[in-house]
Structure formats: structure tokens, C-alpha cells
Write an enzyme that holds these catalytic residues in place. Sequence first.
Site, mmCIF file in Angstrom:
data_model
loop_
_atom_site.group_PDB
_atom_site.id
_atom_site.type_symbol
_atom_site.label_atom_id
_atom_site.label_comp_id
_atom_site.label_asym_id
_atom_site.label_seq_id
_atom_site.Cartn_x
_atom_site.Cartn_y
_atom_site.Cartn_z
ATOM 1 N N GLY A 20 5.507 -16.493 2.006
ATOM 2 C CA GLY A 20 6.099 -16.129 0.720
ATOM 3 C C GLY A 20 7.611 -16.226 0.779
ATOM 4 N N ARG A 23 11.000 -17.231 -2.533
ATOM 5 C CA ARG A 23 11.669 -16.451 -3.573
ATOM 6 C C ARG A 23 11.737 -14.978 -3.190
ATOM 7 N NH1 ARG A 23 7.879 -14.200 -7.370
ATOM 8 N NH2 ARG A 23 5.724 -14.689 -6.804
ATOM 9 N N ASN A 101 5.371 -11.761 4.755
ATOM 10 C CA ASN A 101 5.973 -11.266 3.524
ATOM 11 C C ASN A 101 5.143 -11.586 2.280
ATOM 12 O OD1 ASN A 101 8.419 -10.528 1.701
ATOM 13 N ND2 ASN A 101 7.999 -12.664 1.185
ATOM 14 N N SER A 153 5.230 -1.296 2.157
ATOM 15 C CA SER A 153 5.883 -0.796 0.947
ATOM 16 C C SER A 153 5.838 0.719 0.963
ATOM 17 C CB SER A 153 5.158 -1.319 -0.300
ATOM 18 O OG SER A 153 5.596 -0.650 -1.467
ATOM 19 N N TYR A 166 -2.956 -2.491 -4.434
ATOM 20 C CA TYR A 166 -1.704 -2.818 -3.742
ATOM 21 C C TYR A 166 -1.371 -1.765 -2.681
ATOM 22 C CZ TYR A 166 3.213 -4.198 -3.203
ATOM 23 O OH TYR A 166 4.433 -4.616 -2.703
ATOM 24 N N ALA A 168 -3.440 0.240 -1.157
ATOM 25 C CA ALA A 168 -4.404 0.133 -0.062
ATOM 26 C C ALA A 168 -4.038 -1.003 0.879
ATOM 27 C CB ALA A 168 -5.810 -0.081 -0.629
ATOM 28 N N LYS A 170 -1.055 -2.263 1.427
ATOM 29 C CA LYS A 170 0.176 -1.971 2.148
ATOM 30 C C LYS A 170 -0.014 -0.844 3.166
ATOM 31 C CE LYS A 170 2.663 -5.122 0.198
ATOM 32 N NZ LYS A 170 3.197 -6.266 0.971
ATOM 33 N N ILE A 199 13.029 -2.739 -5.147
ATOM 34 C CA ILE A 199 13.983 -3.803 -4.880
ATOM 35 C C ILE A 199 14.105 -4.668 -6.129
ATOM 36 C CG2 ILE A 199 14.581 -5.706 -3.333
ATOM 37 C CD1 ILE A 199 14.372 -2.960 -1.957
#
Length: 258
Positions: A20, A23, A101, A153, A166, A168, A170, A199
Site C-alpha cells: 500500500g 499513497r 501498510n 491502529s 477494522y 478486529a 488491527k 492521521i
Amino acid sequence: MEPRVTEDNLRMQGCAVVTGGARGIGRAVCESLASAGCNVAVNHSSAGSAQIAADFARSLEERFGVSARAFEADVSSFEAAASLLEDAACALGPVRVLVNNAGITKDGLMMRMKEEDFDRVIAVNLKGTYNCCRAALPGMVKARQGRIVNMSSVVGVFGNAGQANYAASKAGIIGLTKSLAREVASRNVTVNAVAPGFIDTDMTRAMSEKAREAALSRIASKRLGRPEDVANAVAFLASDAAGYITGQVIGVDGGISL
């Protein structure tokens, strides 16, 4: 803004694979690693982002004098992840740094969350991290040299309404990181995680104004983080300077976790 990490304070060897990487946070990570003299494999997931990733890789070569290439791969597939690591090593040298990432979101309250949305987030975020780690480890262990940095995260630590899938994924990355760190520490391979807070990326720009204000009210530093803030932490963990740090979760969150 140029990354603040330079060859003067970090020493990199070999190739870094950043999933990833075209960007957002991944892009800033690629810049930080390239500025430290590391060849960089910029992973992207679709043909639609191929030109952006290729142009970015060329810019890394021009700006930092390293070798950089773009590689398309959906890391949720073990075969694609394995090919990514193999192709990167062939083109850029042995993979000594892996930054997991790549990540997606498919938000929704649990009562309305589709099974496929839960499965896809787990497949990319968590299974993708496993796939790339599994593919990179043989070379790192054999060479007795490697740095793995996994992107978790603060949501994986505290949870967040509407992001059960999400969170779970992370949280799973944290468990994976700590377990793998125990397995390979004696081989001079470190495994750490970075847990960004809010961020300033496309993901947070999609939030409603009310949600952004609520997030800012919880951040001690009273600002959103920059991708470079996360990238600097990743570059440190990837460097020789962090050789005695493993199995840790580094929060880059402006104090939201205080």
C-alpha cells in the site's frame, strides 16, 4: 514536505517492501526509507493505480538516488504476496525491510455489516500481513537480518463504533506482531507494530465534520497527525538504531491514548 529521516541518522541495507505504498501513510514511508538510502518496492493493489505508483517510484529514484520499482499485488492472496516478495528481491536486492501498510475499511454497525465486508477487511488487513510476513521470513531468517513493521491502529487497541471489522483486523495485527517477534528475535529479525491515531489522509478526510471535531477533541496535541509523523516512526524501527526493540506497539497518535 520532505521527510526528516536522512542517511546521517539511519543506516539502511538492502530492499524495503512497502505494501500500500503509493499513497497516504505508505507513500510517506517509502519516502522516509528512500531518504535513508534504501531501495524501495512500492506495492499497489490494482491496475488503476499502476501509473501513479510507477511515477512515484521514478520520483524516488530521481530525488534520493536509490532504486525503486512499482509492483501490483493483492496481498490478501498468499500467492500474490509471495510473488511480490520474490519479484522485489530479484529487481532490487534481498528484502531486509517489510512494512505491512496495506489496509482497507468497510465501515458499518455490526447489526447491518455484511459478511463479505467483514471478511474482506480481515483478508486484506490481517491475512495480508500474515501472507507478506510468511513470504519474507525465510530470506530474513537465513540472512539473520530483517526488520518487519506492521501497521496497526489505535482503533485496534480501543475499538470504535462502526468499525468492528477494522478494529478486529488491527487488534489481530498486534497479536501477530508480538507472537512473531518471539519466534524470530534470536535470528536478528525484529517485528514491531505502529499504531497511528487520526492521521490526515484520504480516509480521515472522508469523515464528517462532526466526526473530525469529535476526534480532535480527544487528541492531546489538538491536531491531526501527518503521514510523515508515522513514516518517521516506521523508518526508525526499520533501522539499525532499533535493533534491540522488538514485539512493541508504538503509538503515533498525538496523545489520544493518554
